[in-house]
Write a protein that holds these residues in place. Structure first.
Motif, PDB file in Angstrom:
ATOM      1  N   SER A  55     -73.167  30.217 -65.319  1.00  0.00           N
ATOM      2  CA  SER A  55     -73.463  29.519 -64.061  1.00  0.00           C
ATOM      3  C   SER A  55     -72.439  28.418 -63.812  1.00  0.00           C
ATOM      4  CB  SER A  55     -74.870  28.918 -64.127  1.00  0.00           C
ATOM      5  OG  SER A  55     -74.862  27.781 -64.980  1.00  0.00           O
ATOM      6  N   SER A  56     -72.760  27.586 -62.873  1.00  0.00           N
ATOM      7  CA  SER A  56     -71.863  26.477 -62.544  1.00  0.00           C
ATOM      8  C   SER A  56     -72.187  25.223 -63.359  1.00  0.00           C
ATOM      9  CB  SER A  56     -71.936  26.176 -61.045  1.00  0.00           C
ATOM     10  OG  SER A  56     -73.264  25.815 -60.708  1.00  0.00           O
TER      11      SER A  56
ATOM     12  N   LEU B  61     -76.870  32.433 -69.566  1.00  0.00           N
ATOM     13  CA  LEU B  61     -76.840  32.255 -68.113  1.00  0.00           C
ATOM     14  C   LEU B  61     -76.280  30.885 -67.745  1.00  0.00           C
ATOM     15  CD1 LEU B  61     -80.179  33.925 -66.960  1.00  0.00           C
ATOM     16  CD2 LEU B  61     -77.849  34.816 -66.773  1.00  0.00           C
TER      17      LEU B  61
END
Length: 157
Positions: free
Chosen positions: A151-152, A147
């Motif tokens: 994600s960023s 994740l």
């Protein structure tokens, strides 16, 4: 006491002249995913921090309990020596307490003092933001590295 998270925190906030942020590599994401869990398993850790503020740079020296999300530190303001420029600070996820004291060395038990208590501010206070970040650097399970990759999350410097 160990200082596992502080190195990461300093690494993330250090200034340097490196390229623009980039996505995390797989090994970086895996290491990052374990940071909060490692802190949690450590329990209590010593820390030192320097927090810029409008009144001057705040120097903190204390300990943080990653399991109970509590902190306790001596605090002083660089370049100042008035009675309000140093003291002790305690905090958790929602509140902060400050007491002016002649010493900025944390002792056990916490000394009785005239503690001034207030809610931590969500915005506008560098100190509150740094303290909230510090007690949130512990978690009872690792993050999901996949994740983090999606994600960023970025490598800043």
């Amino acid at each position: 006491m160990k200082k596992p998270a502080i190195a990461l925190l300093l690494l993330l906030t250090a200034c340097s002249s490196t390229p623009d942020p980039r996505p995390l590599s797989i090994p970086e994401a895996e290491r990052l995913a374990l940071v909060r869990f490692s802190n949690y398993t450590t329990g209590v850790s010593a820390f030192t921090a320097s927090v810029p503020s409008p009144g001057g740079k705040l120097q903190l020296n204390g300990r943080v309990d990653f399991v109970n999300h509590l902190g306790y530190a001596g605090m002083r303001t660089d370049g100042r020596d008035d009675q309000f420029s140093q003291g002790m600070v305690q905090w958790n996820l929602g509140r902060i307490a400050f007491a002016t004291t002649p010493s900025t060395t944390p002792v056990d038990p916490v000394p009785p003092a005239d503690w001034q208590v207030r809610d931590l501010q969500e915005r506008g206070s560098e100190l509150d933001g740094a303290l909230r970040l510090l007690v949130n650097l512990g978690s009872d399970r690792p993050e999901n590295s996949q994740l983090l990759l999606q994600s960023s999350a970025r490598w800043l410097r």
